[in-house]
Design a protein around this motif. Structure first.
Motif, PDB file in Angstrom:
ATOM      1  N   ARG A 159     -69.320  27.573 -53.944  1.00 50.49           N
ATOM      2  CA  ARG A 159     -69.945  28.829 -54.374  1.00 50.49           C
ATOM      3  C   ARG A 159     -70.300  28.762 -55.861  1.00 50.49           C
ATOM      4  N   ASP A 160     -69.475  28.043 -56.609  1.00 54.13           N
ATOM      5  CA  ASP A 160     -69.725  27.916 -58.042  1.00 54.13           C
ATOM      6  C   ASP A 160     -70.603  26.707 -58.368  1.00 54.13           C
ATOM      7  N   GLY A 161     -71.124  26.064 -57.337  1.00 54.78           N
ATOM      8  CA  GLY A 161     -72.070  24.976 -57.571  1.00 54.78           C
ATOM      9  C   GLY A 161     -71.417  23.649 -57.900  1.00 54.78           C
ATOM     10  N   ARG A 162     -70.161  23.492 -57.486  1.00 54.67           N
ATOM     11  CA  ARG A 162     -69.491  22.219 -57.735  1.00 54.67           C
ATOM     12  C   ARG A 162     -68.994  21.627 -56.425  1.00 54.67           C
ATOM     13  N   LEU A 163     -68.895  20.306 -56.395  1.00 59.29           N
ATOM     14  CA  LEU A 163     -68.364  19.610 -55.228  1.00 59.29           C
ATOM     15  C   LEU A 163     -67.036  18.978 -55.612  1.00 59.29           C
ATOM     16  N   VAL A 164     -66.001  19.260 -54.835  1.00 58.82           N
ATOM     17  CA  VAL A 164     -64.696  18.662 -55.127  1.00 58.82           C
ATOM     18  C   VAL A 164     -64.145  17.975 -53.892  1.00 58.82           C
ATOM     19  N   GLY A 165     -63.321  16.997 -54.151  1.00 59.38           N
ATOM     20  CA  GLY A 165     -62.570  16.341 -53.094  1.00 59.38           C
ATOM     21  C   GLY A 165     -61.098  16.515 -53.370  1.00 59.38           C
ATOM     22  N   VAL A 166     -60.288  16.186 -52.371  1.00 58.34           N
ATOM     23  CA  VAL A 166     -58.846  16.288 -52.562  1.00 58.34           C
ATOM     24  C   VAL A 166     -58.260  14.882 -52.502  1.00 58.34           C
ATOM     25  N   ARG A 167     -57.241  14.661 -53.341  1.00 56.47           N
ATOM     26  CA  ARG A 167     -56.591  13.347 -53.404  1.00 56.47           C
ATOM     27  C   ARG A 167     -55.508  13.216 -52.345  1.00 56.47           C
ATOM     28  N   THR A 168     -55.421  12.045 -51.742  1.00 59.47           N
ATOM     29  CA  THR A 168     -54.298  11.758 -50.854  1.00 59.47           C
ATOM     30  C   THR A 168     -53.190  11.126 -51.696  1.00 59.47           C
ATOM     31  N   GLY A 222     -52.040   8.357 -51.319  1.00 56.44           N
ATOM     32  CA  GLY A 222     -52.443   6.962 -51.544  1.00 56.44           C
ATOM     33  C   GLY A 222     -53.540   6.810 -52.581  1.00 56.44           C
ATOM     34  N   GLY A 223     -54.025   7.935 -53.123  1.00 54.41           N
ATOM     35  CA  GLY A 223     -55.007   7.860 -54.200  1.00 54.41           C
ATOM     36  C   GLY A 223     -56.451   7.916 -53.751  1.00 54.41           C
ATOM     37  N   ARG A 224     -56.676   8.138 -52.446  1.00 55.91           N
ATOM     38  CA  ARG A 224     -58.061   8.256 -52.002  1.00 55.91           C
ATOM     39  C   ARG A 224     -58.546   9.685 -52.213  1.00 55.91           C
ATOM     40  N   THR A 225     -59.854   9.848 -52.336  1.00 57.22           N
ATOM     41  CA  THR A 225     -60.448  11.166 -52.528  1.00 57.22           C
ATOM     42  C   THR A 225     -61.250  11.529 -51.286  1.00 57.22           C
ATOM     43  N   LEU A 226     -60.799  12.575 -50.582  1.00 54.97           N
ATOM     44  CA  LEU A 226     -61.445  12.976 -49.326  1.00 54.97           C
ATOM     45  C   LEU A 226     -62.475  14.071 -49.583  1.00 54.97           C
ATOM     46  N   VAL A 227     -63.701  13.814 -49.160  1.00 50.95           N
ATOM     47  CA  VAL A 227     -64.788  14.796 -49.271  1.00 50.95           C
ATOM     48  C   VAL A 227     -65.589  14.759 -47.972  1.00 50.95           C
ATOM     49  N   VAL A 232     -60.509  16.812 -57.364  1.00 51.86           N
ATOM     50  CA  VAL A 232     -61.326  16.152 -58.383  1.00 51.86           C
ATOM     51  C   VAL A 232     -62.795  16.435 -58.101  1.00 51.86           C
ATOM     52  N   GLU A 233     -63.535  16.617 -59.171  1.00 54.77           N
ATOM     53  CA  GLU A 233     -64.960  16.863 -58.997  1.00 54.77           C
ATOM     54  C   GLU A 233     -65.634  15.553 -58.596  1.00 54.77           C
ATOM     55  N   VAL A 234     -66.522  15.628 -57.649  1.00 59.00           N
ATOM     56  CA  VAL A 234     -67.264  14.439 -57.190  1.00 59.00           C
ATOM     57  C   VAL A 234     -68.749  14.757 -57.258  1.00 59.00           C
ATOM     58  N   GLY A 235     -69.548  13.678 -57.089  1.00 57.41           N
ATOM     59  CA  GLY A 235     -70.997  13.856 -57.075  1.00 57.41           C
ATOM     60  C   GLY A 235     -71.490  14.394 -58.398  1.00 57.41           C
ATOM     61  N   PRO A 236     -72.478  15.272 -58.404  1.00 55.51           N
ATOM     62  CA  PRO A 236     -73.087  15.818 -57.193  1.00 55.51           C
ATOM     63  C   PRO A 236     -73.986  14.812 -56.457  1.00 55.51           C
ATOM     64  N   ALA A 237     -74.338  13.704 -57.110  1.00 52.29           N
ATOM     65  CA  ALA A 237     -75.210  12.736 -56.426  1.00 52.29           C
ATOM     66  C   ALA A 237     -74.380  11.851 -55.509  1.00 52.29           C
ATOM     67  N   LEU A 252     -75.178  10.578 -43.406  1.00 49.17           N
ATOM     68  CA  LEU A 252     -73.807  10.379 -43.840  1.00 49.17           C
ATOM     69  C   LEU A 252     -73.905  10.009 -45.313  1.00 49.17           C
ATOM     70  N   ILE A 253     -73.375  10.876 -46.177  1.00 54.83           N
ATOM     71  CA  ILE A 253     -73.547  10.719 -47.624  1.00 54.83           C
ATOM     72  C   ILE A 253     -72.194  10.508 -48.282  1.00 54.83           C
ATOM     73  N   ARG A 254     -72.116   9.418 -49.050  1.00 56.39           N
ATOM     74  CA  ARG A 254     -70.891   9.179 -49.829  1.00 56.39           C
ATOM     75  C   ARG A 254     -71.163   9.681 -51.243  1.00 56.39           C
ATOM     76  N   LEU A 255     -70.531  10.801 -51.602  1.00 51.62           N
ATOM     77  CA  LEU A 255     -70.729  11.340 -52.945  1.00 51.62           C
ATOM     78  C   LEU A 255     -70.063  10.421 -53.966  1.00 51.62           C
ATOM     79  N   ASP A 256     -70.637  10.335 -55.131  1.00 51.80           N
ATOM     80  CA  ASP A 256     -70.074   9.492 -56.176  1.00 51.80           C
ATOM     81  C   ASP A 256     -68.632   9.927 -56.464  1.00 51.80           C
ATOM     82  N   GLY A 257     -67.710   8.994 -56.402  1.00 50.89           N
ATOM     83  CA  GLY A 257     -66.310   9.306 -56.672  1.00 50.89           C
ATOM     84  C   GLY A 257     -65.507   9.624 -55.426  1.00 50.89           C
ATOM     85  N   ALA A 258     -66.171   9.711 -54.284  1.00 47.60           N
ATOM     86  CA  ALA A 258     -65.463  10.028 -53.038  1.00 47.60           C
ATOM     87  C   ALA A 258     -65.181   8.759 -52.251  1.00 47.60           C
ATOM     88  N   ASP A 259     -64.122   8.792 -51.448  1.00 45.04           N
ATOM     89  CA  ASP A 259     -63.786   7.646 -50.604  1.00 45.04           C
ATOM     90  C   ASP A 259     -64.153   7.878 -49.145  1.00 45.04           C
TER      91      ASP A 259
END
Ligand SMILES: [Zn+2]
Length: 295
Positions: free
Chosen positions: A31-40, A42-47, A65-70, A96-103
């Protein structure tokens, strides 16, 4: 129906349960125009974020953690004739899009104009709606990045997943699931990939895995979808036999309320003469009737 599009079904609009804190945070950030993922752990970022690590079943950490937006397109399915309820009223791709910083990758629409513009490795960015309400549709679609100059480093980066994906889809066209085994940690990944996400080393050993597996987690979806056989339908993570990382798929051939963790399933392929080099070759997974497996 495509594998890619199944990820779209993960969004909470289709869940029978209420939005938990993890997905709630994701939607609030949207809603605020940001994309975030959550850390596991094991250190992976799920988006998009999940409440549980699909690899271990453990609850995820509270770290966002903020990811993307690209991001980068890994695979796609072109929609020639959009239907009511699709995000765009002109031909587009479910990608299927892998956002920058996402696993992990999410599925969203890519407004590429023409199927010829689509390719693995295509760089895309979100096109946000002016008015956002905290839903995945706050992103109207992704659009190709305008990149006239491509540095050699970037070229390497975008080519690698493309080659691995092409190898995987080649197998799928032949009715075979091609994975790979890391020479360092010996984990088997499906689809085929060229480097190990755990060790970071290049992977050279190719392995075929059977089209049978075990459901690790699942969600019951109540929103109709043209790819699903009926409503409600089930999207699930299936750990293919011999692989170490589950893949997401539809489950059918059974009432949604009877689907359970540990259930044994097998891929249902489209007839051979209808197969193409895409994940649409697998319609969904259906129960084998074998006793449940221990997870
Ligand atoms: Zn490894």
């Amino acid at each position: 129906m495509t594998l890619e599009a199944r990820h779209v079904l993960e969004f909470p609009g289709g869940y029978t349960r209420t939005t938990g804190p993890v997905i709630g945070r994701f939607l609030t950030e949207l809603r605020d125009g940001r994309l975030v993922g959550v850390r596991t752990a094991g250190g992976r970022t799920l988006v998009p974020p999940l409440e549980y690590d699909p690899d271990t079943g453990d609850a995820v950490t509270g770290d966002f953690v903020e990811v993307g937006p690209a991001g980068t397109v890994e695979s796609w399915s072109w929609v020639h004739a959009p239907r009511a309820g699709h995000p765009l009223d002109r031909p587009f791709a479910w990608a299927l899009i892998r956002l920058d910083g996402a696993d992990t990758s999410l599925v969203h629409a890519v407004d590429a104009g023409d199927v010829k513009a689509m390719r693995p490795g295509l760089r895309v960015r979100p096109r946000w709606r002016a008015e956002r309400t905290g839903q995945i549709t706050d992103i109207e679609s992704f659009v190709p990045e305008v990149t006239k100059i491509v540095s050699p480093v970037r070229t390497e980066y975008v080519l690698k997943p493309g080659l691995a994906l092409a190898r995987f889809l080649e197998g799928v066209a032949a009715g075979v699931l091609v994975g790979c085994r890391c020479g360092s940690c010996h984990k088997v990944y499906v689809p085929y990939r060229l480097s190990c996400p755990e060790c970071g080393v290049a992977i050279t050993e190719e392995v075929e895995v059977p089209d049978t597996g075990t459901i690790t987690t699942f969600a019951i979806n109540n929103l109709p979808d043209p790819r699903a056989p009926e409503v409600p339908f089930v999207s699930a993570y299936v750990l293919l036999d011999g692989s170490d990382v589950p893949m997401i798929t539809l489950v059918a051939g059974i009432a949604a309320h009877e689907v359970r963790q540990g259930m044994r399933v097998r891929a249902v392929w489209v007839p051979e003469e209808e197969r193409t080099a895409s994940m649409t070759n697998i319609k969904w997974f259906a129960p084998t009737g074998e006793p449940d497996a221990e997870l």
